[in-house]
Motif scaffolding. Structure first.
Motif, PDB file in Angstrom:
ATOM      1  N   SER A 107       0.833  -1.199   0.000  1.00  0.00           N
ATOM      2  CA  SER A 107       0.000   0.000   0.000  1.00  0.00           C
ATOM      3  C   SER A 107       0.871   1.254   0.000  1.00  0.00           C
ATOM      4  O   SER A 107       2.006   1.228   0.468  1.00  0.00           O
ATOM      5  CB  SER A 107      -0.897   0.040   1.245  1.00  0.00           C
ATOM      6  OG  SER A 107      -1.806  -1.031   1.268  1.00  0.00           O
ATOM      7  N   HIS A 108       0.318   2.339  -0.524  1.00  0.00           N
ATOM      8  CA  HIS A 108       0.895   3.637  -0.228  1.00  0.00           C
ATOM      9  C   HIS A 108       0.633   3.924   1.243  1.00  0.00           C
ATOM     10  O   HIS A 108      -0.439   3.585   1.772  1.00  0.00           O
ATOM     11  CB  HIS A 108       0.254   4.729  -1.089  1.00  0.00           C
ATOM     12  CG  HIS A 108       0.681   4.681  -2.528  1.00  0.00           C
ATOM     13  ND1 HIS A 108       0.079   3.869  -3.469  1.00  0.00           N
ATOM     14  CD2 HIS A 108       1.653   5.358  -3.185  1.00  0.00           C
ATOM     15  CE1 HIS A 108       0.669   4.047  -4.645  1.00  0.00           C
ATOM     16  NE2 HIS A 108       1.626   4.946  -4.506  1.00  0.00           N
ATOM     17  N   TYR A 132      -8.531  10.682   3.380  1.00  0.00           N
ATOM     18  CA  TYR A 132      -8.359   9.233   3.553  1.00  0.00           C
ATOM     19  C   TYR A 132      -9.594   8.493   3.052  1.00  0.00           C
ATOM     20  O   TYR A 132      -9.497   7.506   2.312  1.00  0.00           O
ATOM     21  CB  TYR A 132      -8.113   8.960   5.026  1.00  0.00           C
ATOM     22  CG  TYR A 132      -7.958   7.508   5.426  1.00  0.00           C
ATOM     23  CD1 TYR A 132      -6.754   6.834   5.242  1.00  0.00           C
ATOM     24  CD2 TYR A 132      -9.012   6.823   6.024  1.00  0.00           C
ATOM     25  CE1 TYR A 132      -6.605   5.521   5.643  1.00  0.00           C
ATOM     26  CE2 TYR A 132      -8.869   5.505   6.424  1.00  0.00           C
ATOM     27  CZ  TYR A 132      -7.671   4.850   6.233  1.00  0.00           C
ATOM     28  OH  TYR A 132      -7.523   3.543   6.627  1.00  0.00           O
ATOM     29  N   GLN A 140      -8.091   2.994  -4.037  1.00  0.00           N
ATOM     30  CA  GLN A 140      -6.636   3.036  -3.898  1.00  0.00           C
ATOM     31  C   GLN A 140      -6.195   2.281  -2.637  1.00  0.00           C
ATOM     32  O   GLN A 140      -6.888   2.306  -1.615  1.00  0.00           O
ATOM     33  CB  GLN A 140      -6.165   4.498  -3.780  1.00  0.00           C
ATOM     34  CG  GLN A 140      -6.508   5.357  -4.979  1.00  0.00           C
ATOM     35  CD  GLN A 140      -5.397   5.329  -6.018  1.00  0.00           C
ATOM     36  OE1 GLN A 140      -4.509   4.501  -5.986  1.00  0.00           O
ATOM     37  NE2 GLN A 140      -5.450   6.269  -6.951  1.00  0.00           N
ATOM     38  N   PHE A 142      -4.256   2.470   0.307  1.00  0.00           N
ATOM     39  CA  PHE A 142      -3.660   3.563   1.064  1.00  0.00           C
ATOM     40  C   PHE A 142      -3.940   3.362   2.543  1.00  0.00           C
ATOM     41  O   PHE A 142      -5.052   3.007   2.933  1.00  0.00           O
ATOM     42  CB  PHE A 142      -4.243   4.903   0.598  1.00  0.00           C
ATOM     43  CG  PHE A 142      -3.700   6.113   1.319  1.00  0.00           C
ATOM     44  CD1 PHE A 142      -2.332   6.330   1.415  1.00  0.00           C
ATOM     45  CD2 PHE A 142      -4.564   7.043   1.894  1.00  0.00           C
ATOM     46  CE1 PHE A 142      -1.835   7.453   2.069  1.00  0.00           C
ATOM     47  CE2 PHE A 142      -4.072   8.166   2.546  1.00  0.00           C
ATOM     48  CZ  PHE A 142      -2.706   8.371   2.632  1.00  0.00           C
ATOM     49  N   VAL A 193       4.601  10.776   2.684  1.00  0.00           N
ATOM     50  CA  VAL A 193       3.882   9.816   1.846  1.00  0.00           C
ATOM     51  C   VAL A 193       4.880   8.873   1.182  1.00  0.00           C
ATOM     52  O   VAL A 193       5.826   9.322   0.526  1.00  0.00           O
ATOM     53  CB  VAL A 193       3.022  10.529   0.785  1.00  0.00           C
ATOM     54  CG1 VAL A 193       2.249   9.499  -0.053  1.00  0.00           C
ATOM     55  CG2 VAL A 193       2.049  11.500   1.445  1.00  0.00           C
ATOM     56  N   PRO A 219      -0.864   9.866  -5.610  1.00  0.00           N
ATOM     57  CA  PRO A 219      -0.172  10.009  -4.326  1.00  0.00           C
ATOM     58  C   PRO A 219       0.753  11.220  -4.223  1.00  0.00           C
ATOM     59  O   PRO A 219       1.704  11.197  -3.438  1.00  0.00           O
ATOM     60  CB  PRO A 219       0.612   8.713  -4.216  1.00  0.00           C
ATOM     61  CG  PRO A 219       0.991   8.405  -5.638  1.00  0.00           C
ATOM     62  CD  PRO A 219      -0.187   8.856  -6.472  1.00  0.00           C
TER      63      PRO A 219
END
Length: 348
Positions: A107-108, A132, A140, A142, A193, A219
């Protein structure tokens, strides 16, 4: 100059091969304290940075945390470790559920350094909760990892109850400290990030979140040239910044200014990235608004537009190129002369 260096560094330095070098000799060679501050992006003091003498690369930006956490030097030479290794261990959700840090893999990740006692942190958290949600709803991968700087576990629990993501347990002070050290955190709120491999995409997550409410650019890979706004103006304090002031009432002038600067910015960024160093300049275009007017007033700049400047807020210095037409050749020469110390600063 020699006196200032001596005050900070002492009379004599010893090189890696044992040779003694006087500070005055270094000063005579043009060594500048200001250059050191800018090179290592020092924003507050005291600050202790460890450097590999053989390469000149930064080993650790938060040396004060290192000597606090490892006073016997058992982890020497304190070099950077992968995010996955530093973050390894159990993580919390605000409902008390625990999960292993391996759940972040693929994941990012936004590593969020924040605290309830900090008003800007609480303001950012409210925006970040919505960001978020939007990113997750868009499909995504994340996650956000909260690294608390709260002053008590009760404050941590109160603050974390507002967050839908995961956190390092407050009791795990060693892991929280290691994450602070890994990213050289000098102030909060800070949002780092990471990509799915754990490499840094941007250290300016706070700015990106505030500038991109709809998260269309997630991102948030860094742009070579930014339009100066209220939310990213804080970056002016991080080191020298080239700012091209334009008349935003002229349709398309801001975009044309960005296109003019961008090739030069990309060239500088690529040059220093190849050396694994941060670029010595940030690049901005500033239009006409209240924030820009305040900046002009604070730095005592003329009202001309276009106006090409380099502002070094930490040194309270400015460099001004006031000409009728800004061309790529003028910008490139201005930047080259600045980097070669050929420009004479004016006080801010």
């Amino acid at each position: 100059m020699a006196g200032a260096l001596t005050d900070v560094l002492g009379e004599v330095l010893v090189s890696a091969d044992g040779e003694e070098v006087s500070v005055s000799a270094l000063a005579a060679r043009g060594v500048s304290l200001l250059k050191l501050w800018n090179k290592y992006r020092v924003s507050n003091i005291p600050s202790l940075i460890f450097i590999d003498a053989s390469t000149g690369k930064v080993v650790c930006r938060n040396g004060l945390l290192v000597i606090r956490d490892d006073p016997e030097g058992l982890e020497f030479p304190w070099g950077p470790k992968p995010f996955s290794e530093v973050a390894a261990g159990p993580l919390l959700r605000n409902n008390g559920q625990t999960l292993d840090s391996s759940a972040l893999e693929g994941s990012h990740v936004g590593v969020y350094f924040s605290a309830h006692w900090c008003p800007p942190c609480r303001s950012l958290t409210r925006v970040l909760v919505e960001s978020y949600r939007k990113i997750k709803e868009a499909g995504q991968k994340f996650e956000i990892l909260f690294v608390s700087a709260d002053r008590s576990e009760d404050s941590f629990k109160q603050y974390f109850s507002e967050m839908p993501w995961v956190a390092v347990p407050y009791a795990d002070e060693a892991r929280r400290s290691r994450l602070n050290r890994l990213y050289g955190i000098q102030g909060i709120p800070t949002l780092i990030v990471l990509d799915s491999k754990g490499d840094v995409i941007t250290r300016q997550g706070r700015v990106e979140v505030l500038n991109d409410i709809e998260c269309r650019e997630f991102p948030w890979h860094p742009k070579p040239v930014l339009e100066l706004t209220d939310s990213n103006a804080v970056q002016l304090n991080e080191g020298p910044c080239l700012v091209l002031f334009v008349d935003s009432e002229d349709d398309g002038e801001s975009e044309a200014a960005k296109q003019l600067i961008q090739p030069i910015a990309e060239k500088i960024i690529a040059k220093y990235k190849a050396k694994d160093e941060e670029a010595p300049l940030l690049f901005f275009v500033a239009g006409e608004d209240d924030m820009t007017d305040s900046l002009r007033d604070y730095t005592n700049l003329p009202e001309a537009a276009p106006l090409l400047t380099i502002l070094d807020m930490s040194a309270r210095a400015k460099y001004v190129m006031d000409v009728e037409e800004i061309t790529p050749e003028i910008v490139e020469a201005f930047v080259s002369d600045f980097l070669a110390d050929k420009l004479k600063p004016e006080p801010i």
